[in-house]
Motif scaffolding. Structure first.
Motif, mmCIF file in Angstrom:
data_model
loop_
_atom_site.group_PDB
_atom_site.id
_atom_site.type_symbol
_atom_site.label_atom_id
_atom_site.label_comp_id
_atom_site.label_asym_id
_atom_site.label_seq_id
_atom_site.Cartn_x
_atom_site.Cartn_y
_atom_site.Cartn_z
ATOM 1 N N GLN A 269 1.110 -1.198 0.192
ATOM 2 C CA GLN A 269 -0.206 -0.033 -0.235
ATOM 3 C C GLN A 269 0.820 1.221 0.055
ATOM 4 O OE1 GLN A 269 -2.589 1.052 3.411
ATOM 5 N NE2 GLN A 269 -3.984 1.298 2.448
ATOM 6 N N MET A 270 0.639 2.276 -0.759
ATOM 7 C CA MET A 270 1.530 3.943 -0.830
ATOM 8 C C MET A 270 0.247 4.430 -1.588
ATOM 9 S SD MET A 270 4.161 3.075 -3.026
ATOM 10 C CE MET A 270 4.444 0.791 -3.444
ATOM 11 N N ARG A 271 -0.008 5.401 -0.435
ATOM 12 C CA ARG A 271 -0.927 6.569 -0.834
ATOM 13 C C ARG A 271 -0.870 7.606 -0.565
ATOM 14 N NH1 ARG A 271 -3.158 2.355 -1.565
ATOM 15 N NH2 ARG A 271 -4.821 1.137 -1.862
ATOM 16 N N PRO A 272 -1.593 8.592 -1.245
ATOM 17 C CA PRO A 272 -0.707 9.997 -1.720
ATOM 18 C C PRO A 272 -0.522 11.078 -0.203
ATOM 19 C CG PRO A 272 -2.998 10.107 -2.873
ATOM 20 C CD PRO A 272 -3.052 8.654 -1.993
ATOM 21 N N GLU A 273 0.421 11.096 -0.186
ATOM 22 C CA GLU A 273 1.018 12.409 1.701
ATOM 23 C C GLU A 273 0.228 13.355 1.570
ATOM 24 O OE1 GLU A 273 4.833 13.254 2.377
ATOM 25 O OE2 GLU A 273 5.033 11.097 2.565
ATOM 26 N N GLN A 274 -0.418 13.790 2.985
ATOM 27 C CA GLN A 274 -1.589 14.652 2.725
ATOM 28 C C GLN A 274 -1.029 15.819 2.312
ATOM 29 O OE1 GLN A 274 -3.763 14.785 6.430
ATOM 30 N NE2 GLN A 274 -5.021 13.083 5.898
ATOM 31 N N ALA A 275 0.388 15.883 2.410
ATOM 32 C CA ALA A 275 0.624 18.008 2.393
ATOM 33 C C ALA A 275 0.920 18.503 0.155
ATOM 34 C CB ALA A 275 2.395 17.340 2.339
ATOM 35 N N GLY A 283 -7.723 27.108 -4.831
ATOM 36 C CA GLY A 283 -8.330 26.848 -5.828
ATOM 37 C C GLY A 283 -7.662 25.995 -7.166
ATOM 38 N N ASP A 284 -7.002 25.344 -6.607
ATOM 39 C CA ASP A 284 -5.927 24.573 -7.853
ATOM 40 C C ASP A 284 -6.309 23.334 -8.419
ATOM 41 O OD1 ASP A 284 -4.043 22.988 -9.745
ATOM 42 O OD2 ASP A 284 -2.149 24.272 -8.614
ATOM 43 N N GLN A 285 -7.332 23.392 -9.427
ATOM 44 C CA GLN A 285 -8.120 21.998 -9.643
ATOM 45 C C GLN A 285 -7.623 20.930 -9.656
ATOM 46 O OE1 GLN A 285 -11.022 23.240 -13.030
ATOM 47 N NE2 GLN A 285 -11.857 24.257 -12.122
ATOM 48 N N ARG A 286 -5.858 21.009 -9.755
ATOM 49 C CA ARG A 286 -5.606 19.470 -10.062
ATOM 50 C C ARG A 286 -5.841 18.555 -8.842
ATOM 51 N NH1 ARG A 286 -0.881 22.950 -12.757
ATOM 52 N NH2 ARG A 286 -0.828 23.787 -10.998
ATOM 53 N N VAL A 287 -5.869 19.152 -7.702
ATOM 54 C CA VAL A 287 -5.817 17.820 -6.325
ATOM 55 C C VAL A 287 -6.809 17.139 -6.222
ATOM 56 C CG1 VAL A 287 -5.727 18.740 -4.480
ATOM 57 C CG2 VAL A 287 -4.592 20.357 -4.766
ATOM 58 N N ALA A 288 -8.108 18.090 -7.190
ATOM 59 C CA ALA A 288 -9.229 17.163 -7.247
ATOM 60 C C ALA A 288 -8.792 15.940 -8.267
ATOM 61 C CB ALA A 288 -10.182 17.158 -6.977
ATOM 62 N N PHE A 289 -8.243 16.109 -9.655
ATOM 63 C CA PHE A 289 -7.514 15.376 -10.297
ATOM 64 C C PHE A 289 -7.148 13.986 -9.861
ATOM 65 C CE2 PHE A 289 -5.276 13.264 -14.022
ATOM 66 C CZ PHE A 289 -5.968 13.527 -14.679
ATOM 67 N N TRP A 290 -6.393 14.425 -8.780
ATOM 68 C CA TRP A 290 -5.004 13.860 -8.528
ATOM 69 C C TRP A 290 -5.355 12.952 -6.957
ATOM 70 C CZ3 TRP A 290 -2.607 11.604 -11.614
ATOM 71 C CH2 TRP A 290 -1.265 12.544 -13.527
ATOM 72 N N VAL A 291 -6.328 13.777 -6.173
ATOM 73 C CA VAL A 291 -6.537 13.274 -4.963
ATOM 74 C C VAL A 291 -7.616 12.944 -4.939
ATOM 75 C CG1 VAL A 291 -3.972 13.218 -5.047
ATOM 76 C CG2 VAL A 291 -5.733 14.985 -3.521
ATOM 77 N N ARG A 292 -8.072 12.178 -3.241
ATOM 78 C CA ARG A 292 -8.999 12.385 -1.851
ATOM 79 C C ARG A 292 -9.189 12.670 -0.748
ATOM 80 N NH1 ARG A 292 -12.975 7.522 -4.963
ATOM 81 N NH2 ARG A 292 -12.562 8.271 -6.675
ATOM 82 N N ALA A 293 -9.619 13.396 -0.499
ATOM 83 C CA ALA A 293 -9.300 14.341 1.264
ATOM 84 C C ALA A 293 -9.720 12.557 1.786
ATOM 85 C CB ALA A 293 -10.072 15.073 1.834
ATOM 86 N N ASP A 304 -3.841 10.432 1.855
ATOM 87 C CA ASP A 304 -5.297 10.550 1.258
ATOM 88 C C ASP A 304 -5.206 9.560 0.522
ATOM 89 O OD1 ASP A 304 -5.844 13.296 2.887
ATOM 90 O OD2 ASP A 304 -4.884 14.227 0.905
ATOM 91 N N GLU A 305 -6.277 9.378 0.178
ATOM 92 C CA GLU A 305 -6.983 9.053 -1.595
ATOM 93 C C GLU A 305 -6.793 9.027 -2.287
ATOM 94 O OE1 GLU A 305 -6.499 5.765 -2.101
ATOM 95 O OE2 GLU A 305 -8.279 5.181 -0.896
ATOM 96 N N LEU A 306 -5.973 8.463 -3.208
ATOM 97 C CA LEU A 306 -6.302 8.196 -5.220
ATOM 98 C C LEU A 306 -7.386 7.988 -4.949
ATOM 99 C CD1 LEU A 306 -3.279 5.930 -5.692
ATOM 100 C CD2 LEU A 306 -2.763 8.607 -6.076
ATOM 101 N N ALA A 307 -7.559 9.608 -6.049
ATOM 102 C CA ALA A 307 -8.231 9.726 -7.374
ATOM 103 C C ALA A 307 -8.203 9.048 -8.599
ATOM 104 C CB ALA A 307 -8.372 11.280 -7.387
ATOM 105 N N ALA A 357 -8.223 13.703 -21.021
ATOM 106 C CA ALA A 357 -7.904 13.387 -19.931
ATOM 107 C C ALA A 357 -6.691 14.222 -19.259
ATOM 108 C CB ALA A 357 -8.364 11.982 -19.993
ATOM 109 N N GLU A 358 -7.036 15.265 -18.935
ATOM 110 C CA GLU A 358 -5.486 15.359 -17.531
ATOM 111 C C GLU A 358 -6.019 16.611 -16.947
ATOM 112 O OE1 GLU A 358 -2.833 18.541 -19.943
ATOM 113 O OE2 GLU A 358 -5.153 19.016 -21.796
ATOM 114 N N PRO A 359 -5.364 17.383 -15.891
ATOM 115 C CA PRO A 359 -5.025 17.881 -15.300
ATOM 116 C C PRO A 359 -5.298 18.968 -15.471
ATOM 117 C CG PRO A 359 -2.887 16.920 -15.171
ATOM 118 C CD PRO A 359 -3.276 16.574 -16.382
#
Length: 426
Positions: A269-275, A283-293, A304-307, A357-359
């Protein structure tokens, strides 16, 4: 199309899938030899198809190693010790248990071995037409260049070729980068002189993969790393912004990142670091493209969790078009052309929609007063690359090139290579 990838490879991996300096002879008397396969037109075609399949699987390891090195991902609470150690920046060894050293090395040299085989048999063996031969030769050079590129971003020096029955000398980073660019320029010249045939494009080239655009994108990527800023700009400008080149997968041939992170149990298991989420610009929309809180307890930090990459059939991009804009921004800044650098950088920041399909960031442009110097622009380039090119296997090199702190100067060459290659510099 890439169907039944491992079936196509069954007769091709018999004669030496090796580390840089060793040979693994795995001969099955019930299957044909390499030479028997390579002297058959269908066998040559299967080798070209198989090369793409192997790379699309083996690209997994440079991605996860980069991600732990650059704190894109953190190790899960119950993950294997080497993952947790790399995540935390603890002392690591080159021993056999150290998968961060072993996995990228062996995987990328599998690709290099197949690419070398394809270069040899496509040049000399039976193929339907010169257009098909041209496509195969360009493909082999491109994939060998990409594999060497993955290696030189992680290891300080590497062999250029697989050593079969002989030592494989290690070469410096500078020498390897020259070889990468020579391979890519040769691939580009090849398809310009003799365009790939319809047979190559429809029966051999992987669906979703743009050969011409990928060649130019890789020239831009590695010219930038090599410090050839003008070449990086020229190549980046040739890449179509409306084309997304991808590695595609299916239910029976799944995405290797999904396999590792979601289908292999907690030990992997590896998941996004919350940092990544918490340090993003508002307002950076790329965050939600890549991860879920989320609030996952990791081995060293909250995660966090991957999107992305949560589905077995999800494609992996070979590059993103906006990488080309960021390459230009960085190269222009290094050349002292600050207005051009700001324009390219703001083109990434201000994009709000895409047919691909890009951020997209959808952030306000930055002014000359906010980015007054080359140093300020390069700092912003690093920030934009962090959010635009997340999990693309580039973050460790980005941090090195753009002056960020590194946990380790380089990944260690695996012990297996040290033991088996008389030319290894361990």
């Amino acid at each position: 199309m890439l169907k039944n990838r491992r079936t196509l490879l069954a007769g091709l991996l018999l004669g030496g899938l090796a580390l840089g300096g060793c040979e693994l002879n795995l001969q099955d008397p019930n299957r044909p030899t390499e030479e028997e396969v390579f002297n058959d037109p269908d066998g040559v075609q299967a080798l070209a198809v198989g090369l793409q399949a192997v790379y699309s699987d083996e690209v997994r390891d440079p991605i996860w190693v980069n991600a732990l090195l650059a704190d894109e991902l953190g190790a899960g609470l119950n993950s294997f010790a080497p993952y947790a150690d790399l995540d935390a920046g603890r002392d690591i060894t080159r021993g056999y248990y150290n998968t961060s050293a072993f996995d990228p090395w062996t995987g990328q040299y599998r690709v290099i071995k197949l690419a070398d085989d394809l270069l040899r048999v496509a040049a000399e063996g039976p193929v339907p037409s010169e257009g098909t031969r041209s496509g195969m030769l360009a493909l082999a050079r491109l994939y060998k260049a990409m594999a060497l590129g993955n290696l030189i971003q992680l290891y300080e020096s590497v062999p250029l070729d697989v050593g079969v029955n002989q030592p494989a000398p290690f070469q410096s980073r500078q020498v390897v980068l020259v070889e990468i660019l020579n391979l890519l320029e040769s691939a580009r010249s090849q398809i310009q002189a003799t365009p790939p045939s319809q047979v190559f494009n429809q029966q051999i080239l992987a669906p979703g993969f743009s050969l011409q655009n990928t060649i130019d994108a890789m020239i831009a990527r590695y010219a930038l790393i090599a410090g050839n800023n003008q070449l990086a700009i020229q190549a980046a400008q040739r890449v179509s912004p409306s084309v997304l080149s991808t590695f595609q997968f299916s239910a029976t041939d799944p995405n290797p990142l999904w396999e590792l992170w979601y289908n292999s149990g907690n030990a992997y298991q590896m998941r996004p670091e919350q940092a990544f989420r918490l340090q993003a610009e508002a307002g950076d929309q790329r965050v939600a493209f890549w991860v879920r809180a989320d609030t996952i307890r990791g081995a060293n930090a909250r995660l966090d969790e991957l999107a992305r990459y949560r589905e077995r059939t999800e494609a992996i991009p070979v590059y993103f078009p906006d990488e080309m804009k960021l390459i230009q921004a960085e190269a222009y800044a290094r050349l002292g052309q600050l207005a051009e650098a700001r324009t390219a950088l703001n083109a990434v920041r201000t994009q709000c929609t895409s047919a691909l399909a890009e951020p997209v960031a959808c952030l306000p442009a930055l002014t000359a007063a906010q980015l007054p110097t080359a140093e300020a622009i390069l700092a912003e380039v690093l920030r934009q690359r962090r959010y635009e090119l997340y999990l693309q296997g580039l973050a460790y090199e980005d941090r090195r090139r753009l002056g960020a702190t590194l946990k380790y100067p380089w990944i260690l060459v695996p012990q297996a290579e040290c033991d088996r290659n008389p030319a290894a510099t361990c």
